[in-house]
Motif scaffolding. Sequence first.
Motif, short mmCIF file in Angstrom:
data_model
loop_
_atom_site.label_atom_id
_atom_site.label_comp_id
_atom_site.label_asym_id
_atom_site.label_seq_id
_atom_site.Cartn_x
_atom_site.Cartn_y
_atom_site.Cartn_z
N GLY A 1 0.82 -1.22 0.00
CA GLY A 1 0.00 0.00 0.00
C GLY A 1 0.85 1.26 0.00
O GLY A 1 2.08 1.21 0.17
N ARG A 2 0.19 2.40 -0.16
CA ARG A 2 0.92 3.67 -0.11
C ARG A 2 1.47 3.90 1.30
O ARG A 2 0.80 3.61 2.28
N GLY A 3 2.71 4.40 1.36
CA GLY A 3 3.34 4.65 2.64
C GLY A 3 3.84 3.38 3.31
O GLY A 3 4.25 3.40 4.46
N GLU A 4 3.77 2.26 2.55
CA GLU A 4 4.21 0.98 3.12
C GLU A 4 5.50 0.53 2.41
O GLU A 4 5.67 0.78 1.22
N VAL A 5 6.38 -0.12 3.20
CA VAL A 5 7.60 -0.67 2.60
C VAL A 5 7.55 -2.19 2.77
O VAL A 5 7.46 -2.69 3.89
N LEU A 6 7.60 -2.88 1.64
CA LEU A 6 7.59 -4.35 1.66
C LEU A 6 9.00 -4.84 1.37
O LEU A 6 9.60 -4.47 0.35
N GLY A 7 9.55 -5.64 2.26
CA GLY A 7 10.87 -6.24 2.03
C GLY A 7 10.70 -7.57 1.34
O GLY A 7 9.91 -8.41 1.79
N LEU A 8 11.40 -7.77 0.23
CA LEU A 8 11.31 -9.04 -0.49
C LEU A 8 12.64 -9.77 -0.29
O LEU A 8 13.69 -9.29 -0.73
N LEU A 9 12.58 -10.89 0.39
CA LEU A 9 13.79 -11.64 0.71
C LEU A 9 13.80 -12.95 -0.06
O LEU A 9 12.75 -13.44 -0.49
N GLY A 10 14.98 -13.51 -0.21
CA GLY A 10 15.07 -14.79 -0.90
C GLY A 10 16.51 -15.06 -1.30
O GLY A 10 17.31 -14.13 -1.41
N ASP A 11 16.79 -16.34 -1.50
CA ASP A 11 18.16 -16.73 -1.87
C ASP A 11 18.45 -16.29 -3.30
O ASP A 11 17.55 -15.90 -4.04
N ASN A 12 19.72 -16.39 -3.69
CA ASN A 12 20.06 -16.13 -5.09
C ASN A 12 19.30 -17.11 -5.99
O ASN A 12 19.24 -18.30 -5.69
N GLY A 13 18.72 -16.60 -7.05
CA GLY A 13 18.01 -17.47 -7.98
C GLY A 13 16.59 -17.78 -7.56
O GLY A 13 15.91 -18.60 -8.20
N ALA A 14 16.11 -17.14 -6.49
CA ALA A 14 14.76 -17.42 -6.00
C ALA A 14 13.69 -16.81 -6.91
O ALA A 14 12.52 -17.19 -6.86
N ALA B 1 4.51 3.69 -2.50
CA ALA B 1 4.59 2.28 -2.09
C ALA B 1 5.97 1.77 -2.50
O ALA B 1 6.40 2.01 -3.63
N ILE B 2 6.65 1.10 -1.59
CA ILE B 2 8.03 0.70 -1.86
C ILE B 2 8.19 -0.81 -1.69
O ILE B 2 7.75 -1.38 -0.70
N VAL B 3 8.81 -1.43 -2.71
CA VAL B 3 9.21 -2.85 -2.59
C VAL B 3 10.73 -2.86 -2.64
O VAL B 3 11.33 -2.32 -3.57
N ILE B 4 11.34 -3.45 -1.63
CA ILE B 4 12.80 -3.41 -1.56
C ILE B 4 13.35 -4.83 -1.39
O ILE B 4 12.91 -5.58 -0.51
N ILE B 5 14.25 -5.21 -2.28
CA ILE B 5 14.91 -6.52 -2.16
C ILE B 5 16.18 -6.32 -1.33
O ILE B 5 16.97 -5.41 -1.60
N ALA B 6 16.34 -7.12 -0.31
CA ALA B 6 17.52 -6.98 0.55
C ALA B 6 18.03 -8.35 0.95
O ALA B 6 17.28 -9.31 1.05
N HIS B 7 19.36 -8.41 1.14
CA HIS B 7 19.97 -9.64 1.64
C HIS B 7 20.28 -9.53 3.13
O HIS B 7 20.46 -10.53 3.80
N ASN B 8 20.38 -8.26 3.58
CA ASN B 8 20.70 -8.04 4.99
C ASN B 8 19.38 -7.93 5.76
O ASN B 8 18.67 -6.93 5.67
N TYR B 9 19.06 -8.98 6.53
CA TYR B 9 17.74 -9.03 7.18
C TYR B 9 17.58 -7.93 8.22
O TYR B 9 16.48 -7.39 8.41
#
Lengths: 250, 335
Positions: free
Chosen positions: A27-40, A193-201
């Motif tokens: 949603g707006r004003g929300e940050v979703l972190g997308l996590l997963g291994d390499n190749g996920a 609305a922000i989707v951010i891929i990160a490796h550092n939990y």
Amino acid sequence: MDALRVEGVAKRFGALTALTDVNLHVGRGEVLGLLGDNGAGKSTLIKVICGFHRPDAGRILVDEVPVVLRSVDHARSLGIDTVYQDLALVNELSVYHNMFLNREHRIGPLLNNRLMRRLAEEHLREMGVDIPDVTVEAAKLSGGQRQAIAVARSVYSAARILLLDEPLAAMGAKEATIILDLVADLKARGDVAIVIIAHNYAQALQVCDRVAILQQGRITFDRPTAETSVAELTDLMVADYRGRRRAAGG
Amino acid sequence: MSVAVDKPGGPALARRAWTGFIRRREASVLVVAIALVVYFQASTPLFLTDGNLRNIAQATAPTAIVAVGIVFLLVSGEIDISVGMVAALAPYLMHYAIDFYGVPAVPAILLALLLAALVGLVNGLITTRLKVPSFVTTLGMFYLLYGILLTTSKAYPVAIPSSVKGDLQTWLGAGDWASLSWCLLVVVFFHLVLTRTRWGLHTISVGGNMLGATEAGIRVNRVKVGNFMLVSTLGAFAGLMEAFRINSIDPNIGGGTRITFTAIAAAVIGGTALAGGSGTVIGALLGMFVLAVLQNGFNLVGVSANPFFLIQGLAILVSMIANQYLSRLRRAGGS
């Protein structure tokens, strides 16, 4: 109301299944972190949402309206902007030309270089990024500076849905803090609305409202950050890794 | 006894000027061009005469115009070796339109340019849509056009159509300085296009980082196809200009691959990277000037024409080495 909703998205590349029945929302004003291994499938998912790849199945909704994204340009016109893992910078171009690539300011047919230089300097100063001369070629910058330019380019594009594919990779501690602060500022604004891929939990939990885990092309976990921890996320990832090793072994 | 006194800021100013100079991609070829002019003028007083400069201008202009298109294509990461054959075919297309179909002169010239652009379009579509390397695409197109040219012309030269003769022919190449004037106009215009317009910026982006350009939403295939069309159209224009200048339509205009390879050599000597992403139109003009001065100067000082290609080969190698060295200096010089 969700700014972005992904429903049942699948994507294959020949025999390789990259995404299977992926569902997520932000949603707006929300940050979703997308996590997963390499190749996920994280980068593939980002490229589907930004119009770079077309999904084989499923649908994407922007502000609850189904859209068929024809191209990156089309996605941009709907307010979806992306910072790619490879940064999409052109080494041979100056910093300010990179920042305004494909949305150049012009006077008639000619580039308005003076305006783009000034705006680039202002944006980078606001972000606290130290680049003394925006006329230098991108090839001459450090990894962190390049990342900062890529982020600044998307942030100042008036995006309403911002996709950040590993924006903290290649960043020093100071530069990572700059990016995390920027994400926090955007979140506080409440209209992006922000989707951010990160490796550092730890970093992901610091800035995200929710985290989702993508494993072998499927979303296997989606929970508010307040209801999870670095330890739990690590355990989930390790369990997935062990499961795949066992499957490969036997 | 005199005492040397350093002016405040003098050395710093000189250093800045030097750094500014070596940051220019045209720097090395400009130095070479000036050195050659000085050398040949010192060797023979005939070099800097009006008549000889006109010779150099006429030898330089058509190939320099082709080199401008080649720069755009090389910068966008592709190559076209069929452009010399487009240059040879274009005057025949004009001749066929005028003498066989009664088309008036100006529309016939425009039709020849349009058909050349169509050749570029086909080259571009085969390369971008069917993923055939541009070298192979344009090699095939070279032989295809050569076959069309020889079959339709029966390999005979023909006279310039009478409806073109007069002012039109003079303006488009037969006049003493016409070819140079057109060349400078094309160079200045396309220098601006490459350095000051969106098309130029996107051309550099496509050649410098094709994936990045795609991710930024640039339609990379459209940029490439556009540049294939540009080089073909400029090739046709150069061929027409040359036909008007020599007052004959000859299947040997452009000398087969000669005009193509000389234009590529000029672009490379002028600092254009074969790998794409960087290059300058002014540099290509200077590169072409260097090659023309070498050939002309050798003739004047009485050196046989035979070793010219040896010198041209060395010039390409030396300029590439110099460009690599200057690129390193530019990077080390930093901002």
